[in-house]
Write a protein that holds these residues in place. Structure first.
Motif, PDB file in Angstrom:
ATOM      1  N   PRO A 147       0.789  -1.245   0.000  1.00 13.99           N
ATOM      2  CA  PRO A 147       0.000   0.000   0.000  1.00 13.99           C
ATOM      3  C   PRO A 147       0.813   1.283   0.000  1.00 13.99           C
ATOM      4  N   THR A 148       1.985   1.294   0.645  1.00 11.99           N
ATOM      5  CA  THR A 148       2.762   2.535   0.731  1.00 11.99           C
ATOM      6  C   THR A 148       3.727   2.707  -0.441  1.00 11.99           C
ATOM      7  N   LYS A 149       3.624   1.826  -1.443  1.00 12.59           N
ATOM      8  CA  LYS A 149       4.537   1.922  -2.584  1.00 12.59           C
ATOM      9  C   LYS A 149       3.790   1.965  -3.919  1.00 12.59           C
ATOM     10  N   ARG A 150       2.513   2.236  -3.854  1.00 12.38           N
ATOM     11  CA  ARG A 150       1.723   2.340  -5.078  1.00 12.38           C
ATOM     12  C   ARG A 150       1.979   3.690  -5.751  1.00 12.38           C
ATOM     13  N   PRO A 151       1.656   3.826  -7.042  1.00 15.40           N
ATOM     14  CA  PRO A 151       1.925   5.085  -7.742  1.00 15.40           C
ATOM     15  C   PRO A 151       1.203   6.264  -7.100  1.00 15.40           C
ATOM     16  N   GLY A 152       1.903   7.389  -7.022  1.00 10.30           N
ATOM     17  CA  GLY A 152       1.335   8.581  -6.419  1.00 10.30           C
ATOM     18  C   GLY A 152       1.549   8.674  -4.924  1.00 10.30           C
ATOM     19  N   CYS A 153       2.088   7.612  -4.330  1.00  5.39           N
ATOM     20  CA  CYS A 153       2.339   7.631  -2.883  1.00  5.39           C
ATOM     21  C   CYS A 153       3.532   8.513  -2.534  1.00  5.39           C
ATOM     22  N   LEU A 154       3.550   9.005  -1.303  1.00  6.40           N
ATOM     23  CA  LEU A 154       4.771   9.513  -0.699  1.00  6.40           C
ATOM     24  C   LEU A 154       5.519   8.260  -0.275  1.00  6.40           C
ATOM     25  N   TYR A 155       6.458   7.856  -1.096  1.00 11.51           N
ATOM     26  CA  TYR A 155       7.044   6.514  -1.060  1.00 11.51           C
ATOM     27  C   TYR A 155       7.399   6.032   0.340  1.00 11.51           C
ATOM     28  N   SER A 156       6.834   4.898   0.695  1.00  9.31           N
ATOM     29  CA  SER A 156       7.070   4.120   1.914  1.00  9.31           C
ATOM     30  C   SER A 156       6.496   4.730   3.191  1.00  9.31           C
ATOM     31  N   PHE A 157       5.867   5.914   3.087  1.00 11.53           N
ATOM     32  CA  PHE A 157       5.375   6.565   4.297  1.00 11.53           C
ATOM     33  C   PHE A 157       3.871   6.407   4.531  1.00 11.53           C
ATOM     34  N   MET A 158       3.102   6.378   3.471  1.00 13.53           N
ATOM     35  CA  MET A 158       1.651   6.294   3.659  1.00 13.53           C
ATOM     36  C   MET A 158       0.980   5.757   2.401  1.00 13.53           C
ATOM     37  N   GLY A 182       6.475  24.104   2.974  1.00 14.69           N
ATOM     38  CA  GLY A 182       6.763  22.788   3.524  1.00 14.69           C
ATOM     39  C   GLY A 182       5.616  21.803   3.457  1.00 14.69           C
ATOM     40  N   LYS A 183       4.438  22.266   3.079  1.00 19.11           N
ATOM     41  CA  LYS A 183       3.291  21.367   2.964  1.00 19.11           C
ATOM     42  C   LYS A 183       3.194  20.856   1.530  1.00 19.11           C
ATOM     43  N   ILE A 184       3.173  19.543   1.371  1.00 12.42           N
ATOM     44  CA  ILE A 184       3.146  18.949   0.043  1.00 12.42           C
ATOM     45  C   ILE A 184       1.842  18.190  -0.192  1.00 12.42           C
ATOM     46  N   THR A 185       1.398  18.217  -1.441  1.00 13.08           N
ATOM     47  CA  THR A 185       0.267  17.407  -1.867  1.00 13.08           C
ATOM     48  C   THR A 185       0.628  16.754  -3.193  1.00 13.08           C
ATOM     49  N   PHE A 186       0.290  15.468  -3.317  1.00 14.30           N
ATOM     50  CA  PHE A 186       0.546  14.713  -4.535  1.00 14.30           C
ATOM     51  C   PHE A 186      -0.793  14.346  -5.182  1.00 14.30           C
ATOM     52  N   TYR A 187      -0.802  14.363  -6.515  1.00 14.73           N
ATOM     53  CA  TYR A 187      -1.981  13.957  -7.271  1.00 14.73           C
ATOM     54  C   TYR A 187      -1.552  12.997  -8.386  1.00 14.73           C
ATOM     55  N   LEU A 188      -2.414  12.035  -8.682  1.00 10.76           N
ATOM     56  CA  LEU A 188      -2.209  11.134  -9.815  1.00 10.76           C
ATOM     57  C   LEU A 188      -3.500  11.076 -10.614  1.00 10.76           C
ATOM     58  N   ASN A 189      -3.408  11.454 -11.876  1.00 12.57           N
ATOM     59  CA  ASN A 189      -4.577  11.459 -12.756  1.00 12.57           C
ATOM     60  C   ASN A 189      -5.762  12.173 -12.095  1.00 12.57           C
ATOM     61  N   ASP A 190      -5.455  13.361 -11.553  1.00 14.76           N
ATOM     62  CA  ASP A 190      -6.429  14.284 -10.967  1.00 14.76           C
ATOM     63  C   ASP A 190      -6.993  13.830  -9.622  1.00 14.76           C
ATOM     64  N   LYS A 191      -6.450  12.788  -9.024  1.00 12.25           N
ATOM     65  CA  LYS A 191      -6.906  12.339  -7.711  1.00 12.25           C
ATOM     66  C   LYS A 191      -5.834  12.602  -6.657  1.00 12.25           C
ATOM     67  N   LEU A 192      -6.237  13.146  -5.522  1.00 11.06           N
ATOM     68  CA  LEU A 192      -5.314  13.399  -4.423  1.00 11.06           C
ATOM     69  C   LEU A 192      -4.821  12.065  -3.860  1.00 11.06           C
ATOM     70  N   THR A 193      -3.498  11.906  -3.781  1.00 10.58           N
ATOM     71  CA  THR A 193      -2.941  10.634  -3.308  1.00 10.58           C
ATOM     72  C   THR A 193      -2.105  10.767  -2.038  1.00 10.58           C
ATOM     73  N   ALA A 194      -1.587  11.972  -1.743  1.00  8.98           N
ATOM     74  CA  ALA A 194      -0.747  12.113  -0.544  1.00  8.98           C
ATOM     75  C   ALA A 194      -0.744  13.552  -0.061  1.00  8.98           C
ATOM     76  N   LYS A 195      -0.625  13.720   1.269  1.00  6.74           N
ATOM     77  CA  LYS A 195      -0.469  15.039   1.898  1.00  6.74           C
ATOM     78  C   LYS A 195       0.485  14.892   3.075  1.00  6.74           C
ATOM     79  N   GLU A 196       1.360  15.877   3.253  1.00  5.57           N
ATOM     80  CA  GLU A 196       2.275  15.851   4.394  1.00  5.57           C
ATOM     81  C   GLU A 196       2.807  17.253   4.648  1.00  5.57           C
ATOM     82  N   ASP A 197       3.113  17.513   5.897  1.00  6.20           N
ATOM     83  CA  ASP A 197       3.760  18.762   6.291  1.00  6.20           C
ATOM     84  C   ASP A 197       5.189  18.420   6.688  1.00  6.20           C
ATOM     85  N   LEU A 198       6.138  18.791   5.835  1.00  2.00           N
ATOM     86  CA  LEU A 198       7.534  18.426   6.054  1.00  2.00           C
ATOM     87  C   LEU A 198       8.192  19.227   7.185  1.00  2.00           C
ATOM     88  N   LYS A 199       7.452  20.175   7.753  1.00  4.14           N
ATOM     89  CA  LYS A 199       7.985  20.945   8.877  1.00  4.14           C
ATOM     90  C   LYS A 199       7.358  20.519  10.205  1.00  4.14           C
TER      91      LYS A 199
END
Length: 245
Positions: A147-158, A182-199
């Motif tokens: 689950p934490t290594k699928r496309p669009g993931c914040l690799y290995s974290f969630m 410091g706040k990041i959001t990832f999207y894959l094919n228009d779907k939100l896949t990850a959120k994190e605050d690096l600070k």
């Protein structure tokens, strides 16, 4: 008779409006891939790949040397040729607050990634020892079961926030990475896949309990270079563009 003429007049007006909208849309549309629309240019978007060369990029810790990263048919490919110089490709410029968008594709069992906030130096042997990763993965790769290594993931974290698979091999996926303060959001094919605050303390705790804890620079800085991973099965990119926020 008057009613019929009125209907015909309304139809002509509707056709005129539709045609006008289509003409405006076509005028704003790019001529092809690796192009910006006039609106994007006005907004401040910049191309990071011109569709013809690797200008603006270099091999991590090796500089601008001939490598396995080649341009073919308007796409940036990492070939599997063992005789060519391999390594992750990093942007010449560093970025902090931005909206990054790009298209990518892999073979069905391919594996790659895009790293952000990369700190390039001899003390950091790899891009992934400093930069968090937006995972790229083919649908037939064994890591699809993790689950934490699928496309669009914040690799290995969630795992993905919204479940989404990559498109079939040979088709282009659309990815988006936004980082602001410091706040990041990832999207894959228009779907939100990850959120994190690096600070945040939570991010620090996640790193400290992960396999990256032995890399002192990993995830510590919310600015840096962007890196394209040279891994397996010939990853390709196009339409790489960025907007500084």
């Amino acid at each position: 008779m008057n009613k019929r003429l009125s209907i015909q007049r309304c139809c002509r007006i509707s056709l005129y409006l539709v045609t006008a909208v289509l003409l405006i849309s076509c005028k704003d549309a790019p001529e092809g891939n690796n192009q910006l629309t006039s609106t994007e240019k006005e907004q401040g978007w910049k191309l990071l790949f011109d569709g013809k060369t690797t200008k603006g990029w270099h091999l991590y810790n090796k500089g601008e040397v001939p490598s396995a990263w080649l341009v073919k048919d308007g796409a940036l490919h990492c070939t599997d040729d063992a005789e060519l110089e391999h390594g992750d490709l990093v942007s010449n410029e560093a970025y902090e607050n931005y909206d990054l968008r790009f298209d990518w594709q892999l073979k069905a069992d391919g594996n790659s990634g895009v790293f952000i906030n990369v700190q390039e130096s001899p003390e950091n042997p790899t891009t992934w020892s400093t930069g968090p990763e937006y995972q790229l993965l083919g649908n037939e790769h064994p890591d699809m079961a993790k689950p934490t290594k699928r496309p669009g993931c914040l690799y290995s974290f969630m795992p993905q926030i919204n479940e989404v698979a990559a498109k079939p091999a040979g088709e282009w996926n659309q990815a988006r990475i936004v980082q602001e303060n410091g706040k990041i959001t990832f999207y894959l094919n228009d779907k939100l896949t990850a959120k994190e605050d690096l600070k945040s303390p939570q991010w620090k705790a996640s790193v400290d309990s992960s396999n990256f804890k032995s890399f002192p620079a990993f995830g510590k800085i919310s600015s840096g270079r962007i890196a394209l991973q040279d891994w397996t099965k010939g990853v390709a990119f196009r339409n790489i563009r960025i907007l500084n926020l």
